[in-house]
Motif scaffolding. Structure first.
Motif, short mmCIF file in Angstrom:
data_model
loop_
_atom_site.label_atom_id
_atom_site.label_comp_id
_atom_site.label_asym_id
_atom_site.label_seq_id
_atom_site.Cartn_x
_atom_site.Cartn_y
_atom_site.Cartn_z
N ARG A 168 -18.15 1.93 -5.42
CA ARG A 168 -19.02 2.20 -4.28
C ARG A 168 -20.29 2.79 -4.88
O ARG A 168 -20.40 3.98 -5.09
N PRO A 169 -21.23 1.89 -5.29
CA PRO A 169 -22.38 2.30 -6.09
C PRO A 169 -23.08 3.55 -5.54
O PRO A 169 -23.28 3.64 -4.33
N PRO A 170 -23.39 4.49 -6.45
CA PRO A 170 -23.25 4.45 -7.91
C PRO A 170 -21.93 5.06 -8.41
O PRO A 170 -21.82 5.41 -9.58
N TYR A 171 -20.93 5.17 -7.53
CA TYR A 171 -19.68 5.84 -7.90
C TYR A 171 -18.60 4.83 -8.26
O TYR A 171 -18.55 3.72 -7.71
N GLN A 172 -17.74 5.23 -9.17
CA GLN A 172 -16.54 4.46 -9.50
C GLN A 172 -15.34 5.24 -8.98
O GLN A 172 -15.25 6.46 -9.15
N LEU A 173 -14.42 4.53 -8.35
CA LEU A 173 -13.23 5.14 -7.79
C LEU A 173 -11.99 4.50 -8.40
O LEU A 173 -11.96 3.29 -8.62
N ALA A 174 -11.00 5.32 -8.67
CA ALA A 174 -9.73 4.82 -9.19
C ALA A 174 -8.63 5.28 -8.26
O ALA A 174 -8.42 6.49 -8.06
N TYR A 175 -7.92 4.32 -7.66
CA TYR A 175 -6.86 4.61 -6.68
C TYR A 175 -5.50 4.55 -7.34
O TYR A 175 -5.15 3.55 -7.97
N LEU A 176 -4.74 5.61 -7.18
CA LEU A 176 -3.37 5.65 -7.65
C LEU A 176 -2.46 5.74 -6.43
O LEU A 176 -2.45 6.75 -5.72
N ALA A 177 -1.74 4.66 -6.14
CA ALA A 177 -0.82 4.64 -5.00
C ALA A 177 0.41 5.48 -5.31
O ALA A 177 0.97 5.39 -6.41
N LEU A 178 0.84 6.27 -4.34
CA LEU A 178 1.99 7.17 -4.52
C LEU A 178 3.00 7.00 -3.39
O LEU A 178 3.33 7.95 -2.68
N PRO A 179 3.51 5.79 -3.19
CA PRO A 179 4.43 5.57 -2.06
C PRO A 179 5.69 6.43 -2.13
O PRO A 179 6.31 6.71 -1.10
N GLN A 180 6.06 6.86 -3.34
CA GLN A 180 7.26 7.70 -3.49
C GLN A 180 7.07 9.08 -2.85
O GLN A 180 8.03 9.80 -2.62
N HIS A 181 5.81 9.43 -2.53
CA HIS A 181 5.53 10.73 -1.93
C HIS A 181 5.11 10.63 -0.46
O HIS A 181 4.81 11.66 0.16
N THR A 182 5.10 9.43 0.09
CA THR A 182 4.66 9.28 1.48
C THR A 182 5.59 9.98 2.45
O THR A 182 5.15 10.48 3.49
N SER A 183 6.87 10.07 2.13
CA SER A 183 7.84 10.66 3.06
C SER A 183 7.57 12.13 3.35
O SER A 183 8.10 12.68 4.32
N VAL A 184 6.75 12.78 2.53
CA VAL A 184 6.43 14.18 2.78
C VAL A 184 5.72 14.34 4.12
O VAL A 184 5.72 15.42 4.72
N PHE A 185 5.14 13.26 4.61
CA PHE A 185 4.41 13.30 5.88
C PHE A 185 5.27 12.93 7.08
O PHE A 185 4.78 12.93 8.21
N ASP A 186 6.54 12.60 6.87
CA ASP A 186 7.39 12.13 7.97
C ASP A 186 7.49 13.14 9.10
O ASP A 186 7.44 12.79 10.29
N GLY A 187 7.66 14.41 8.76
CA GLY A 187 7.77 15.43 9.79
C GLY A 187 6.50 15.56 10.61
O GLY A 187 6.53 15.73 11.83
N TRP A 188 5.38 15.46 9.92
CA TRP A 188 4.08 15.52 10.61
C TRP A 188 3.96 14.36 11.59
O TRP A 188 3.55 14.55 12.74
N VAL A 189 4.28 13.17 11.13
CA VAL A 189 4.17 11.98 11.99
C VAL A 189 5.06 12.12 13.22
O VAL A 189 4.65 11.82 14.34
#
Length: 266
Positions: A168-189
Protein backbone atom coordinates in the motif's frame (compact mmCIF):
# COMPACT_ATOMS: atom_id res chain seq x y z
CA UNK A 1 -13.94 8.50 -5.21
CA UNK A 2 -14.27 12.04 -3.89
CA UNK A 3 -12.04 13.94 -1.52
CA UNK A 4 -12.80 13.83 2.20
CA UNK A 5 -15.38 16.43 3.12
CA UNK A 6 -13.83 16.97 6.54
CA UNK A 7 -10.48 16.21 8.12
CA UNK A 8 -10.42 15.90 11.89
CA UNK A 9 -6.93 16.20 13.33
CA UNK A 10 -4.86 13.02 13.20
CA UNK A 11 -4.73 11.31 16.60
CA UNK A 12 -2.64 8.11 16.88
CA UNK A 13 -4.56 7.17 20.02
CA UNK A 14 -7.91 7.30 18.23
CA UNK A 15 -7.70 6.05 14.62
CA UNK A 16 -10.67 7.82 13.04
CA UNK A 17 -11.21 8.02 9.29
CA UNK A 18 -12.03 11.46 7.90
CA UNK A 19 -15.62 11.73 6.75
CA UNK A 20 -15.85 11.30 2.98
CA UNK A 21 -18.63 11.54 0.45
CA UNK A 22 -17.40 8.52 -1.49
CA UNK A 23 -15.10 5.54 -1.44
CA UNK A 24 -12.20 4.28 -3.58
CA UNK A 25 -14.03 0.93 -3.48
CA UNK A 26 -16.63 2.37 -5.86
CA UNK A 27 -14.04 2.11 -8.63
CA UNK A 28 -13.77 -1.62 -7.99
CA UNK A 29 -17.51 -1.96 -8.57
CA UNK A 30 -17.11 -0.36 -11.98
CA UNK A 31 -13.81 -1.86 -13.12
CA UNK A 32 -13.06 -4.77 -10.79
CA UNK A 33 -13.04 -8.40 -11.94
CA UNK A 34 -16.57 -9.71 -12.29
CA UNK A 35 -15.90 -12.80 -10.16
CA UNK A 36 -14.98 -10.61 -7.17
CA UNK A 37 -17.75 -8.06 -7.61
CA UNK A 38 -19.94 -9.37 -4.75
CA UNK A 39 -17.01 -9.03 -2.36
CA UNK A 40 -16.29 -5.48 -3.52
CA UNK A 41 -19.96 -4.58 -3.11
CA UNK A 42 -19.92 -5.60 0.54
CA UNK A 43 -16.59 -3.85 1.14
CA UNK A 44 -17.90 -0.65 -0.44
CA UNK A 45 -20.68 -0.70 2.13
CA UNK A 46 -18.14 -1.29 4.88
CA UNK A 47 -15.86 1.54 3.80
CA UNK A 48 -18.71 4.03 3.54
CA UNK A 49 -19.91 2.96 6.98
CA UNK A 50 -16.43 3.50 8.47
CA UNK A 51 -16.17 7.00 7.00
CA UNK A 52 -15.93 9.49 9.85
CA UNK A 53 -15.74 6.71 12.44
CA UNK A 54 -13.12 4.87 14.45
CA UNK A 55 -11.53 2.23 12.25
CA UNK A 56 -9.97 -0.07 14.84
CA UNK A 57 -12.95 -2.35 15.55
CA UNK A 58 -11.59 -5.17 13.39
CA UNK A 59 -13.42 -8.03 15.10
CA UNK A 60 -17.01 -6.76 14.76
CA UNK A 61 -16.32 -5.53 11.23
CA UNK A 62 -14.89 -8.90 10.17
CA UNK A 63 -17.73 -10.87 11.74
CA UNK A 64 -20.32 -8.77 9.93
CA UNK A 65 -18.51 -9.06 6.60
CA UNK A 66 -18.41 -12.83 7.00
CA UNK A 67 -22.11 -12.94 7.88
CA UNK A 68 -23.06 -10.71 4.97
CA UNK A 69 -21.12 -12.82 2.49
CA UNK A 70 -22.78 -15.97 3.81
CA UNK A 71 -26.22 -14.39 3.34
CA UNK A 72 -25.28 -13.79 -0.28
CA UNK A 73 -24.15 -17.39 -0.74
CA UNK A 74 -20.40 -17.21 -0.20
CA UNK A 75 -17.96 -18.97 2.12
CA UNK A 76 -15.84 -16.80 4.40
CA UNK A 77 -14.31 -16.84 7.85
CA UNK A 78 -12.87 -14.46 10.40
CA UNK A 79 -9.21 -15.22 11.02
CA UNK A 80 -6.72 -13.96 13.59
CA UNK A 81 -3.71 -12.33 11.98
CA UNK A 82 -0.64 -10.23 12.59
CA UNK A 83 0.55 -7.50 10.24
CA UNK A 84 4.04 -6.02 9.98
CA UNK A 85 4.25 -2.53 8.44
CA UNK A 86 7.51 -1.24 6.93
CA UNK A 87 8.66 1.57 4.67
CA UNK A 88 12.06 1.78 2.98
CA UNK A 89 13.33 -1.00 5.24
CA UNK A 90 12.19 0.73 8.42
CA UNK A 91 9.73 -1.14 10.65
CA UNK A 92 6.76 0.90 11.82
CA UNK A 93 5.29 -1.60 14.24
CA UNK A 94 2.52 -4.07 13.67
CA UNK A 95 -1.22 -4.53 13.88
CA UNK A 96 -2.23 -7.13 16.44
CA UNK A 97 0.07 -9.63 18.12
CA UNK A 98 2.11 -12.49 16.71
CA UNK A 99 0.52 -15.11 18.93
CA UNK A 100 -2.57 -15.56 21.06
CA UNK A 101 -4.47 -12.33 21.59
CA UNK A 102 -6.08 -11.06 24.77
CA UNK A 103 -9.73 -9.98 24.88
CA UNK A 104 -10.33 -7.29 27.47
CA UNK A 105 -13.46 -6.87 29.64
CA UNK A 106 -14.52 -3.78 27.66
CA UNK A 107 -14.77 -5.88 24.47
CA UNK A 108 -11.52 -4.66 22.91
CA UNK A 109 -8.49 -6.79 22.12
CA UNK A 110 -4.79 -6.42 21.46
CA UNK A 111 -5.20 -8.82 18.55
CA UNK A 112 -6.18 -8.29 14.94
CA UNK A 113 -8.56 -10.09 12.61
CA UNK A 114 -8.98 -10.31 8.86
CA UNK A 115 -11.45 -12.07 6.59
CA UNK A 116 -10.49 -15.06 4.51
CA UNK A 117 -13.04 -14.90 1.68
CA UNK A 118 -12.79 -18.52 0.56
CA UNK A 119 -15.22 -18.20 -2.35
CA UNK A 120 -13.03 -15.50 -3.87
CA UNK A 121 -9.59 -16.75 -2.81
CA UNK A 122 -8.88 -13.37 -1.22
CA UNK A 123 -7.63 -12.04 2.09
CA UNK A 124 -9.41 -8.91 3.29
CA UNK A 125 -8.22 -6.43 5.90
CA UNK A 126 -11.07 -3.96 6.28
CA UNK A 127 -9.46 -2.01 9.12
CA UNK A 128 -5.85 -1.76 7.97
CA UNK A 129 -6.07 2.04 8.28
CA UNK A 130 -6.05 1.71 12.06
CA UNK A 131 -2.24 1.56 11.86
CA UNK A 132 -0.91 5.00 12.88
CA UNK A 133 1.24 5.44 9.78
CA UNK A 134 -1.55 4.56 7.36
CA UNK A 135 -4.04 6.59 9.37
CA UNK A 136 -1.68 9.56 9.25
CA UNK A 137 -1.50 9.21 5.46
CA UNK A 138 -5.30 9.23 5.25
CA UNK A 139 -5.46 12.45 7.25
CA UNK A 140 -2.88 13.97 4.92
CA UNK A 141 -5.23 13.43 2.00
CA UNK A 142 -4.57 9.88 0.78
CA UNK A 143 -8.10 8.47 0.86
CA UNK A 144 -6.93 5.26 -0.85
CA UNK A 145 -5.02 4.37 2.33
CA UNK A 146 -8.33 4.14 4.19
CA UNK A 147 -9.94 1.53 1.92
CA UNK A 148 -10.13 -2.16 2.81
CA UNK A 149 -7.11 -4.07 1.55
CA UNK A 150 -8.00 -6.99 -0.73
CA UNK A 151 -5.20 -9.43 -1.45
CA UNK A 152 -5.63 -12.24 -4.02
CA UNK A 153 -4.07 -15.38 -2.55
CA UNK A 154 -5.79 -18.30 -4.25
CA UNK A 155 -5.86 -21.26 -1.91
CA UNK A 156 -6.18 -21.24 1.87
CA UNK A 157 -3.16 -23.53 2.09
CA UNK A 158 -0.99 -20.82 0.54
CA UNK A 159 -2.19 -18.37 3.16
CA UNK A 160 -0.99 -20.69 5.91
CA UNK A 161 2.48 -21.33 4.50
CA UNK A 162 3.95 -18.08 5.80
CA UNK A 163 3.76 -14.33 5.55
CA UNK A 164 1.87 -12.90 2.57
CA UNK A 165 3.17 -9.61 1.23
CA UNK A 166 1.09 -6.63 0.20
CA UNK A 167 1.92 -3.10 -0.91
CA UNK A 168 0.00 0.00 0.00
CA UNK A 169 2.42 2.62 -1.36
CA UNK A 170 4.70 3.73 0.13
CA UNK A 171 4.23 1.03 2.79
CA UNK A 172 4.94 -2.69 2.62
CA UNK A 173 2.76 -5.01 4.67
CA UNK A 174 3.38 -8.62 5.63
CA UNK A 175 0.37 -10.66 6.75
CA UNK A 176 0.80 -13.67 8.99
CA UNK A 177 -2.42 -15.69 9.27
CA UNK A 178 -3.01 -17.19 12.72
CA UNK A 179 -6.13 -19.37 12.41
CA UNK A 180 -4.93 -21.49 15.34
CA UNK A 181 -5.60 -18.46 17.58
CA UNK A 182 -8.96 -17.37 16.18
CA UNK A 183 -10.88 -19.36 18.82
CA UNK A 184 -9.75 -16.89 21.48
CA UNK A 185 -12.49 -14.63 20.14
CA UNK A 186 -15.29 -17.23 20.40
CA UNK A 187 -16.57 -15.94 23.72
CA UNK A 188 -16.63 -12.38 22.43
CA UNK A 189 -18.58 -13.40 19.33
CA UNK A 190 -21.11 -15.30 21.44
CA UNK A 191 -21.60 -12.26 23.68
CA UNK A 192 -22.44 -9.99 20.74
CA UNK A 193 -24.23 -12.53 18.55
CA UNK A 194 -27.52 -10.61 18.28
CA UNK A 195 -26.15 -7.26 17.04
CA UNK A 196 -23.56 -9.01 14.85
CA UNK A 197 -26.29 -11.00 13.11
CA UNK A 198 -28.35 -7.85 12.59
CA UNK A 199 -25.36 -5.96 11.24
CA UNK A 200 -24.47 -8.80 8.89
CA UNK A 201 -27.98 -8.95 7.45
CA UNK A 202 -28.09 -5.18 7.06
CA UNK A 203 -24.73 -5.31 5.28
CA UNK A 204 -26.00 -8.04 2.96
CA UNK A 205 -29.06 -5.96 2.03
CA UNK A 206 -26.90 -2.93 1.27
CA UNK A 207 -24.35 -5.04 -0.59
CA UNK A 208 -27.14 -6.33 -2.83
CA UNK A 209 -28.23 -2.75 -3.49
CA UNK A 210 -24.63 -1.86 -4.39
CA UNK A 211 -24.53 -4.76 -6.86
CA UNK A 212 -27.79 -3.64 -8.44
CA UNK A 213 -26.35 -0.13 -8.78
CA UNK A 214 -23.23 -1.58 -10.40
CA UNK A 215 -25.51 -3.31 -12.88
CA UNK A 216 -26.56 0.11 -14.17
CA UNK A 217 -22.92 0.92 -14.99
CA UNK A 218 -21.65 -2.42 -16.32
CA UNK A 219 -22.90 -5.80 -17.45
CA UNK A 220 -23.23 -8.07 -14.40
CA UNK A 221 -25.41 -10.77 -15.97
CA UNK A 222 -22.51 -13.23 -15.69
CA UNK A 223 -22.88 -13.17 -11.91
CA UNK A 224 -26.05 -15.26 -12.11
CA UNK A 225 -24.12 -18.00 -13.92
CA UNK A 226 -21.09 -17.81 -11.65
CA UNK A 227 -23.11 -17.73 -8.44
CA UNK A 228 -26.62 -19.18 -8.78
CA UNK A 229 -27.71 -18.30 -5.23
CA UNK A 230 -26.72 -14.68 -5.74
CA UNK A 231 -28.35 -14.73 -9.15
CA UNK A 232 -31.67 -15.73 -7.61
CA UNK A 233 -31.39 -12.80 -5.19
CA UNK A 234 -30.54 -10.35 -7.95
CA UNK A 235 -33.38 -11.64 -10.13
CA UNK A 236 -35.91 -11.46 -7.31
CA UNK A 237 -36.57 -15.20 -7.26
CA UNK A 238 -35.27 -15.38 -3.69
CA UNK A 239 -35.14 -12.68 -1.04
CA UNK A 240 -32.90 -12.03 1.90
CA UNK A 241 -34.58 -12.28 5.32
CA UNK A 242 -36.48 -9.13 6.17
CA UNK A 243 -34.50 -6.60 8.16
CA UNK A 244 -36.39 -5.53 11.25
CA UNK A 245 -35.70 -2.81 13.77
CA UNK A 246 -32.15 -2.80 15.16
CA UNK A 247 -31.88 -4.54 18.54
CA UNK A 248 -31.07 -2.45 21.60
CA UNK A 249 -27.85 -4.45 21.99
CA UNK A 250 -26.40 -2.85 18.87
CA UNK A 251 -25.46 0.19 20.96
CA UNK A 252 -23.06 -1.98 22.95
CA UNK A 253 -21.45 -3.22 19.74
CA UNK A 254 -21.05 0.28 18.35
CA UNK A 255 -19.37 1.42 21.56
CA UNK A 256 -16.48 -1.04 21.19
CA UNK A 257 -13.22 0.67 20.38
CA UNK A 258 -14.42 4.17 21.23
CA UNK A 259 -11.56 4.32 23.69
CA UNK A 260 -9.01 2.75 21.42
CA UNK A 261 -5.86 0.74 21.81
CA UNK A 262 -4.70 2.12 18.43
CA UNK A 263 -2.97 -0.22 16.00
CA UNK A 264 -2.38 -2.97 18.50
CA UNK A 265 -5.94 -4.12 17.90
CA UNK A 266 -9.54 -3.19 18.33
Amino acid sequence: MTAPSSRPAFDPESPVLPAAAGSPMLGSLVKGPIEALPLYAVLTVVHLELSGNIVNACLPVCEQIVGALRHLGFAAETMAAYVEVTKDGRRYGGIGVNGKATVYPDGTTNGHTVVWAESFGRLVDATVAQHPELNRAVHQGSLNQSAPLVLPVGERELLLQGAIGAIRPPYQLAYLALPQHTSVFDGWVASYREPLDYGALSMAHRGLIALEAAGKMRNIRQLAHLYPQLGRLLNGVDQLPELGEPPASIAQLLAIGRQAKTAEGN
